[in-house]
Design an enzyme around this catalytic site. Structure first.
Site, PDB file in Angstrom:
ATOM      1  N   CYS A   1       1.099  -1.136  -0.213  1.00 23.61           N
ATOM      2  CA  CYS A   1       0.047   0.153   0.304  1.00 23.61           C
ATOM      3  C   CYS A   1       0.427   1.124   0.016  1.00 23.61           C
ATOM      4  CB  CYS A   1      -0.769  -0.397   1.185  1.00 23.61           C
ATOM      5  SG  CYS A   1      -2.638   0.909   1.262  1.00 23.61           S
ATOM      6  N   LEU A   2       0.890   1.744  -1.493  1.00 26.89           N
ATOM      7  CA  LEU A   2       2.090   2.473  -1.173  1.00 26.89           C
ATOM      8  C   LEU A   2       0.567   3.951  -1.888  1.00 26.89           C
ATOM      9  CD1 LEU A   2       5.608   1.384  -2.572  1.00 26.89           C
ATOM     10  CD2 LEU A   2       4.601   2.905  -0.491  1.00 26.89           C
TER      11      LEU A   2
END
Length: 180
Positions: A95-96
């Protein structure tokens, strides 16, 4: 009338340039053993070597999949080594925010993406987590979180190469690149 070349055709040239910079550059000492799938510049592999506990005791296989439309669409990153981390799900997806379609900019470089990834692995971001439970544990019971994360490093992480092993890999890769 000649058909205009589509801007997507610039993708592979840009990828070749970025790959060359990543292979020559030592700006990312926490990403080593970078390789490209044979005959497929759209798939890269590397080894993450985080510097913060507990992840600093292991190594993590990274897979980077570039879409055909790169740089107009973001790459996808997968950590193919099991890791207890609030920003990485059970399938290894990370999750970026930089990789989310609404935040992606075609001017973004893979080096920036990888710097964000490494910063996140070294310093988990519970506000942007895949697992709310793990994020809450990280915030509210860090002793428990780090104990579990440490056990996962011992059990699942890849062998962390020594400096001599990394130098041998770099020499081997340079020889292979000179042949091509």
């Amino acid at each position: 009338m000649a058909k205009q070349e589509e801007p997507i055709m610039d993708g592979p040239k840009r990828m070749q340039k970025e790959l060359k910079l990543m292979m020559e550059d030592t700006k990312l000492p926490q990403l080593r053993c970078l390789e490209v799938e044979p005959n497929n510049i759209f798939k890269w592999y590397g080894l993450l070597l985080p510097v913060s506990p507990p992840y600093d005791k292991g190594a993590y296989k990274l897979e980077i999949d570039f879409p055909q439309q790169y740089p107009f669409k973001p790459p996808r990153l997968h950590i193919n080594t099991k890791i207890y981390h609030p920003n990485v799900n059970e399938r290894g997806q990370v999750c970026l925010p930089i990789l989310e379609t609404e935040h992606w900019l075609p001017t973004s470089r893979i080096e920036s993406v990888l710097n964000c990834l490494l910063a996140t692995i070294n310093d988990p971001q519970p506000d942007n987590a895949w697992s709310v439970d793990m994020a809450n544990e990280y915030r509210n019971d860090p002793k428990k979180f780090f104990k579990i994360a440490d056990a996962w490093v011992d059990r699942y992480s890849e062998h962390r190469p020594t400096d001599a092993e990394l130098k041998a890999f770099d020499r081997k890769r340079k020889k292979a690149m000179q042949k091509n």
